[in-house]
Enzyme design. Structure first.
Site, PDB file in Angstrom:
ATOM      1  N   SER A 103      51.852  17.774  33.766  1.00  0.00           N
ATOM      2  CA  SER A 103      50.871  18.513  32.208  1.00  0.00           C
ATOM      3  C   SER A 103      50.968  16.744  31.331  1.00  0.00           C
ATOM      4  O   SER A 103      52.582  16.172  30.927  1.00  0.00           O
ATOM      5  CB  SER A 103      51.644  19.736  31.662  1.00  0.00           C
ATOM      6  OG  SER A 103      51.115  19.490  30.029  1.00  0.00           O
TER       7      SER A 103
ATOM      8  N   TYR B  68      57.405  26.141  28.627  1.00  0.00           N
ATOM      9  CA  TYR B  68      55.999  25.531  29.002  1.00  0.00           C
ATOM     10  C   TYR B  68      56.773  23.734  29.534  1.00  0.00           C
ATOM     11  O   TYR B  68      56.469  23.503  30.838  1.00  0.00           O
ATOM     12  CB  TYR B  68      54.806  25.297  28.722  1.00  0.00           C
ATOM     13  CG  TYR B  68      53.975  25.193  28.997  1.00  0.00           C
ATOM     14  CD1 TYR B  68      53.097  26.166  29.933  1.00  0.00           C
ATOM     15  CD2 TYR B  68      54.117  23.727  28.925  1.00  0.00           C
ATOM     16  CE1 TYR B  68      52.124  25.175  30.761  1.00  0.00           C
ATOM     17  CE2 TYR B  68      51.895  23.520  29.538  1.00  0.00           C
ATOM     18  CZ  TYR B  68      51.340  24.311  30.185  1.00  0.00           C
ATOM     19  OH  TYR B  68      50.728  23.330  31.027  1.00  0.00           O
TER      20      TYR B  68
HETATM   21  N1  NAD Z   1      44.299  23.766  31.341  1.00  0.00           N
HETATM   22  C1  NAD Z   1      45.434  22.553  29.906  1.00  0.00           C
HETATM   23  O1  NAD Z   1      44.746  22.040  29.932  1.00  0.00           O
HETATM   24  C2  NAD Z   1      46.098  22.143  31.561  1.00  0.00           C
HETATM   25  C3  NAD Z   1      46.674  20.881  30.648  1.00  0.00           C
HETATM   26  C4  NAD Z   1      47.529  20.441  31.498  1.00  0.00           C
HETATM   27  C5  NAD Z   1      48.325  21.061  32.589  1.00  0.00           C
HETATM   28  N2  NAD Z   1      47.803  22.039  32.829  1.00  0.00           N
HETATM   29  C6  NAD Z   1      48.709  23.061  33.737  1.00  0.00           C
HETATM   30  O2  NAD Z   1      46.989  23.069  34.935  1.00  0.00           O
HETATM   31  C7  NAD Z   1      47.029  24.095  36.203  1.00  0.00           C
HETATM   32  C8  NAD Z   1      46.388  24.893  36.140  1.00  0.00           C
HETATM   33  O3  NAD Z   1      45.684  25.575  34.576  1.00  0.00           O
HETATM   34  P1  NAD Z   1      43.688  26.303  34.055  1.00  0.00           P
HETATM   35  O4  NAD Z   1      43.730  25.154  32.770  1.00  0.00           O
HETATM   36  O5  NAD Z   1      43.040  25.463  34.744  1.00  0.00           O
HETATM   37  O6  NAD Z   1      44.245  27.726  34.478  1.00  0.00           O
HETATM   38  P2  NAD Z   1      43.850  28.923  35.366  1.00  0.00           P
HETATM   39  O7  NAD Z   1      44.453  29.947  34.049  1.00  0.00           O
HETATM   40  O8  NAD Z   1      42.522  28.521  34.964  1.00  0.00           O
HETATM   41  O9  NAD Z   1      44.349  28.589  36.302  1.00  0.00           O
HETATM   42  C9  NAD Z   1      45.892  28.770  36.365  1.00  0.00           C
HETATM   43  C10 NAD Z   1      45.439  30.152  38.390  1.00  0.00           C
HETATM   44  O10 NAD Z   1      47.074  29.915  38.727  1.00  0.00           O
HETATM   45  C11 NAD Z   1      47.260  31.423  39.151  1.00  0.00           C
HETATM   46  N3  NAD Z   1      48.183  31.397  39.399  1.00  0.00           N
HETATM   47  C12 NAD Z   1      49.613  31.746  37.768  1.00  0.00           C
HETATM   48  N4  NAD Z   1      50.305  32.054  38.461  1.00  0.00           N
HETATM   49  C13 NAD Z   1      50.613  32.228  40.090  1.00  0.00           C
HETATM   50  C14 NAD Z   1      51.030  32.452  40.390  1.00  0.00           C
HETATM   51  N5  NAD Z   1      52.777  33.160  40.478  1.00  0.00           N
HETATM   52  N6  NAD Z   1      51.165  32.234  42.174  1.00  0.00           N
HETATM   53  C15 NAD Z   1      50.115  31.679  42.243  1.00  0.00           C
HETATM   54  N7  NAD Z   1      48.713  31.325  41.763  1.00  0.00           N
HETATM   55  C16 NAD Z   1      48.974  32.105  39.955  1.00  0.00           C
HETATM   56  C17 NAD Z   1      45.720  32.037  37.787  1.00  0.00           C
HETATM   57  O11 NAD Z   1      45.662  32.965  38.413  1.00  0.00           O
HETATM   58  C18 NAD Z   1      44.959  31.097  38.200  1.00  0.00           C
HETATM   59  O12 NAD Z   1      43.700  31.271  38.928  1.00  0.00           O
HETATM   60  C19 NAD Z   1      48.510  24.723  35.212  1.00  0.00           C
HETATM   61  O13 NAD Z   1      49.677  24.603  36.865  1.00  0.00           O
HETATM   62  C20 NAD Z   1      48.864  23.985  34.020  1.00  0.00           C
HETATM   63  O14 NAD Z   1      50.042  24.065  33.643  1.00  0.00           O
HETATM   64  C21 NAD Z   1      46.780  22.483  32.421  1.00  0.00           C
END
Ligand code: NAD
Ligand code: ZN
Length: 685
Positions: free
Chosen positions: A562, A575
């Site tokens: 991130s 986080y």
């Molecule tokens: N959305 C953003 O702006 C953003 C920014 C920086 C980083 N990220 C990172 O991107 C990644 C995806 O985020 P997203 O925004 O698509 O969120 P999201 O909630 O849409 O997707 C995350 C997925 O991870 C799954 N998950 C959670 N805990 C889990 C576990 N213990 N085992 C297996 N699966 C698990 C959830 O069920 C979900 O389907 C994350 O690591 C997040 O930190 C997101």
């Protein structure tokens, strides 16, 4: 194309398709994409207004079970039969395939196949050529001709082995003419052909030959066609053999991918396990397959591990490596013995079928479907050998003939015409947290670029639904896994390995975000985020790295960390700290795994609102409230904070993942790519 006949006569093409679909739907009748069918009939020629006799015949490629009108070649019968007068003899029979193009009626439809001659030249309105296991068992029995007489009397004729082509068509036509009472024939070493005046009659004759052969084998077979049970070679119990298959699979995929990377398929069906548990399996496997369809798909023979399933894993791995060297030498010898100056170049010397007694069969191909069908073909071969050995002795066609088919110029031309593979073809991706948001976009992108994808997430139904959206089971499967649980991570990686043969691209994406101040962050908040993202990524990387190392094919591990791994702001202690942990895992593992050719990189997204479960489940509302904007305007709000003033979508993160693991960035490891539309405070330095 005006091929539809007068209203008063049945429509031959429609009847033919219906019959073909029925025959092809039952695997006892023919192997996948094997065999072909035809119908003859009269239509009005749009050029002359007079009747013209046509033959509709299944074209090159395609499967009878799913045949449609576009899979048929349509030829004028008078012109096709006139080819007999210019036929230059068996040495130049391949030239006749190009000549079929001059017999086509109208445009469209499929290219005429090599078997077109058999259909056009045989004097019957409807002809089926099939590859049934029961029929091939008779066709490959040492005394196949005598057996044919004993089983069918004079209703089925024997045609000695001849390579498919124009001459075989002439042979069959002559045999039918000389045997007006016959309803079909057994083609030595190959399959069956049956005919009839009507479509129903041809179908009934085909089924009669197939079922009569099967019934004869069932009734007259020796009790143990593959010999007595081999001490110690019985199948392991299901759970044990799957676990052992998963442990051996990466090594075996490496063996099968020496010349070029392959996707794998694993089967532990009773047919395979029974064969491998019997004394005669080494002798029979070495004899090789026989039906012409098989050679390109399975190679002439499989690699067979000659150790029982009780052997220590290290011994099995070491022995497999030795056998692989021997297999390659043996295959090179086969090529050198048989190649002529105009033979196509050797296509690689690795086995396509690897048999592991007590465990099962691994089969390989350039994609999952090809790998799966190779396995199906070997099951066909086992059935054929069982039938032939039960009645007689299995005697496939000799090596020189096998080689001529495997390296047939016409087959080579077909291979050369294949479309260029996609950039990630043969790559197997495992994406965690892929049922939603960024992970789903990554899985979708990698599949679109040709990879097989394992969609892993907490909830099985959601993972399977996301996989189904991406493609059928040959493209994507869904598996359940909590990445913070060691046993579940192992089961997830095993599932990937058993589904596609191995793993190449690992994406640590699973995550969740709880925005809280230091004072509000509970130990449970802290632990949850660190369990899923820090420990979870560690577990996934460790478990997958074992597979990557055993395969010896390099690979990629990619972390979705991130912007917050480098950016410091309020209310984000747990986080952002865990994202920094993930980011440093990238550098640490890049340093450690480089020696295995494994690249480790990361992506730093920011402000991906649309499609993100993180945003829709509270975090977004919280952020919107903090910034004083409507929640559905949050993406635009973030965009205005960026240097490029662009909103970041999950697809942009997926594109970065593809760039990192695709064909272009082969020399980059330990890097993070920001996908944040430009945030100066998060610049890497
Ligand atoms: N959305 C953003 O702006 C953003 C920014 C920086 C980083 N990220 C990172 O991107 C990644 C995806 O985020 P997203 O925004 O698509 O969120 P999201 O909630 O849409 O997707 C995350 C997925 O991870 C799954 N998950 C959670 N805990 C889990 C576990 N213990 N085992 C297996 N699966 C698990 C959830 O069920 C979900 O389907 C994350 O690591 C997040 O930190 C997101
Ligand atoms: Zn055939």
């Amino acid at each position: 194309m005006s091929t539809s006949p007068n209203d008063t006569t049945p429509n031959p093409a429609a009847e033919l398709i219906a019959r073909s679909n029925r025959l092809g739907a039952d695997p006892k009748n023919t192997n996948y994409a094997g065999g072909n069918t035809s119908a003859k009939g009269t239509v009005t020629d749009p050029v002359t207004g007079r009747p013209v006799e046509l033959v509709w015949v299944k074209g090159s490629g395609g499967d009878l079970g799913t045949l449609t009108e576009s899979g048929l070649a349509v030829l004028r019968l008078d012109r096709m039969r006139a080819l007999v007068d210019v036929y230059p003899g068996v040495d130049r029979e391949d030239e006749m395939v190009a000549a079929f193009d001059y017999c086509l009626h109208g445009k469209g439809g499929a290219a005429p196949s090599i078997d077109t001659a058999m259909h056009g030249l045989v004097d019957a309105a409807h002809v089926d050529h099939l590859h049934p296991d029961s029929g091939i068992a008779i066709a490959t029995a040492a005394d196949g001709e005598a057996l044919t007489g004993a089983i069918f009397g004079d209703k089925v004729a024997w045609v000695p082995w001849r390579r498919p082509g124009f001459q075989l068509g002439l042979d069959i036509a002559a045999i039918k003419e000389a045997n007006p009472q016959a309803v079909g024939c057994i083609l030595g070493g190959h399959g069956i052909t049956a005919w009839g005046d009507t479509s129903e009659e041809a179908e009934a004759n085909s089924l009669w030959i197939i079922d009569t052969a099967a019934a004869h084998i069932a009734e007259h077979s020796r009790p143990e066609p593959f010999g007595p049970a081999l001490q110690g070679y019985a199948a392991l119990p299901q759970q044990e053999r799957r676990a052992r298959a998963a442990v051996l699979a990466p090594t075996i995929r490496g063996i099968a991918s020496h010349d070029r990377p392959m996707v794998g398929h694993f089967t532990d069906s009773d047919v395979v396990l029974d064969f491998l548990a019997s004394a005669e399996h080494p002798r029979l496997a070495a004899l090789g397959t026989s039906c012409p369809d098989h050679f390109l798909r399975t190679k002439v023979k499989p690699l067979v591990l000659d150790l029982p399933p009780s052997a220590p894993v290290e011994d099995s791995v070491a022995r497999l490596q030795e056998l692989a060297v021997a297999y390659r030498e043996d295959y090179q010898g086969y090529y050198d013995r048989n190649a002529t100056p105009d033979s196509p170049a050797i296509r690689g010397a690795d086995p396509l079928i690897v048999l592991v007694p007590g465990v099962g069969m691994f089969s390989y191909g350039k994609d999952k479907q090809t790998a799966r069908v190779a396995g199906e073909f070997y099951v066909n071969a086992i059935n054929v050998m069982r039938g032939a050995e039960g009645l007689s002795t299995y005697a496939p066609i000799d090596e020189e003939e096998k080689f001529r088919i495997e390296y047939w110029a016409l087959e080579e031309a077909k291979l050369q015409r294949m479309p260029k593979p996609k950039p990630l073809a043969t790559r197997i991706a495992l994406v965690t947290g892929a049922a939603s948001g960024i992970g789903k976009a990554i899985a979708t992108k990698l599949a679109a670029e040709g990879a097989c994808v394992v969609v892993a997430d907490l909830d099985l139904a959601k993972a399977q639904a996301a996989a189904a959206e991406i493609g059928g089971p040959d493209v994507a499967i869904g598996v359940q896994a909590d990445v913070s649980d060691e046993a579940q991570v192992q089961a997830m990686v095993d599932a990937a390995v058993l589904a596609f043969g191995g793993v190449d691209l690992v994406v640590n994406n699973a995550g969740l975000s709880l925005s809280k101040s230091l004072l509000d962050t509970t130990v449970a908040d802290w632990d949850l985020q660190h369990d899923v993202m820090a420990k979870g990524s560690f577990l996934v990387s460790r478990t997958a790295a074992r597979v990557l190392i055993d395969q010896g094919l390099g690979g990629d591990i990619i972390y979705i960390s991130s912007k917050n791994s480098v950016f410091a702001g309020p209310n984000n202690i747990a986080y952002s700290a865990v994202k920094a942990d993930q980011a440093h895992q990238v550098r640490l593992l890049a340093a450690e795994l480089g020696q295995h050719g494994i690249k480790v990189n990361g992506v730093n997204p920011d402000g991906v609102v649309r499609g993100s479960g993180i945003f829709s489940s509270g975090w977004g509302a919280n952020r919107a409230a903090v910034y004083g904007v409507e929640e559905d305007k949050l993406g635009e709000f973030y965009a205005q904070r960026t240097l490029l003033k662009r909103e970041v979508l999950p697809e942009h993160c997926a594109n970065a993942v593809f760039a990192l693991c695709g064909p272009d960035m082969t020399h980059t490891t330990g890097l993070h790519i920001p996908v944040d539309a430009g945030v100066a405070a998060a610049f890497l330095r």
